[in-house]
Scaffold this motif. Structure first.
Motif, PDB file in Angstrom:
ATOM      1  N   ALA A  37       0.831  -1.036  -0.018  1.00 15.34           N
ATOM      2  CA  ALA A  37       0.099   0.127   0.141  1.00 15.34           C
ATOM      3  C   ALA A  37       0.879   1.273  -0.130  1.00 15.34           C
ATOM      4  N   THR A  38       2.065   1.206   0.693  1.00 17.55           N
ATOM      5  CA  THR A  38       2.994   2.480   0.851  1.00 17.55           C
ATOM      6  C   THR A  38       3.330   2.422  -0.501  1.00 17.55           C
ATOM      7  N   LEU A  39       4.060   1.288  -1.265  1.00 18.80           N
ATOM      8  CA  LEU A  39       4.602   1.629  -2.365  1.00 18.80           C
ATOM      9  C   LEU A  39       3.544   2.024  -3.652  1.00 18.80           C
ATOM     10  N   ILE A  40       2.210   1.709  -3.469  1.00 22.38           N
ATOM     11  CA  ILE A  40       1.324   2.099  -4.427  1.00 22.38           C
ATOM     12  C   ILE A  40       1.051   3.532  -4.406  1.00 22.38           C
ATOM     13  N   ALA A  41       1.013   3.907  -2.910  1.00 15.97           N
ATOM     14  CA  ALA A  41       0.880   5.408  -2.768  1.00 15.97           C
ATOM     15  C   ALA A  41       2.034   6.261  -3.245  1.00 15.97           C
ATOM     16  N   GLN A  42       3.173   5.715  -3.220  1.00 21.37           N
ATOM     17  CA  GLN A  42       4.361   6.217  -3.616  1.00 21.37           C
ATOM     18  C   GLN A  42       4.341   6.436  -5.316  1.00 21.37           C
ATOM     19  N   VAL A  43       4.135   5.516  -5.695  1.00 24.26           N
ATOM     20  CA  VAL A  43       4.016   5.615  -7.136  1.00 24.26           C
ATOM     21  C   VAL A  43       2.940   6.496  -7.798  1.00 24.26           C
ATOM     22  N   VAL A  44       1.687   6.252  -7.275  1.00 30.02           N
ATOM     23  CA  VAL A  44       0.562   7.342  -7.646  1.00 30.02           C
ATOM     24  C   VAL A  44       0.991   8.681  -7.351  1.00 30.02           C
TER      25      VAL A  44
END
Length: 137
Positions: A37-44
């Motif tokens: 979830a953290t990585l998806i947030a960083q990418v978005v």
């Protein structure tokens, strides 16, 4: 209703190891969900708010792929542990049942002699089934 029947813990030793593995894999899976979830947030956020392109997001995307693979591995290991544990528990309980049935023998009140039929646990493709067999002494 409890998630694990306490009688099963007393009677089937194989469940104890599975519970430990299940807790460890559950904690690993939860950590990987948070990381994903953290990585998806960083990418978005990097792509939409900061205007970064795919070349600038390579590192978080690689980590995201690694974490996704880790989640898949944890899921597979959880299923594998559950399958092996269920087979071990069924085998242990069947063996105890057969040992008990053999000890009881055919001389029970209302029961026949050594040639009467008994129901004993067997195997089928859909899990435990009941088959007929003849007691022989």
């Amino acid at each position: 209703m409890k998630p694990v029947d306490p009688r099963l813990l007393r009677h089937a030793r194989a469940t104890r190891g599975f519970l430990a593995a299940s807790v460890a894999l559950g904690l690993a899976g939860a950590g990987l969900v948070v990381a994903q979830a953290t990585l998806i947030a960083q990418v978005v956020v990097g792509a939409f708010e900061q205007g970064r392109g795919p070349g600038e997001l390579v590192t978080p995307l690689v980590w995201l792929a690694a974490v996704s693979a880790g989640r898949a591995a944890v899921s597979w290991l959880t299923e594998l542990a559950a399958h092996r544990t269920s087979a071990a528990v069924k085998s242990e309980l069947r063996m105890r049942l057969l040992t008990r049935a053999t000890r009881l023998g055919g001389g029970r009140p209302g029961g026949g002699g050594p040639g009467d039929e008994r129901s004993v646990p067997g195997r089928s493709t859909g899990g435990p089934s009941w088959c007929r067999w003849r007691c022989r002494r």
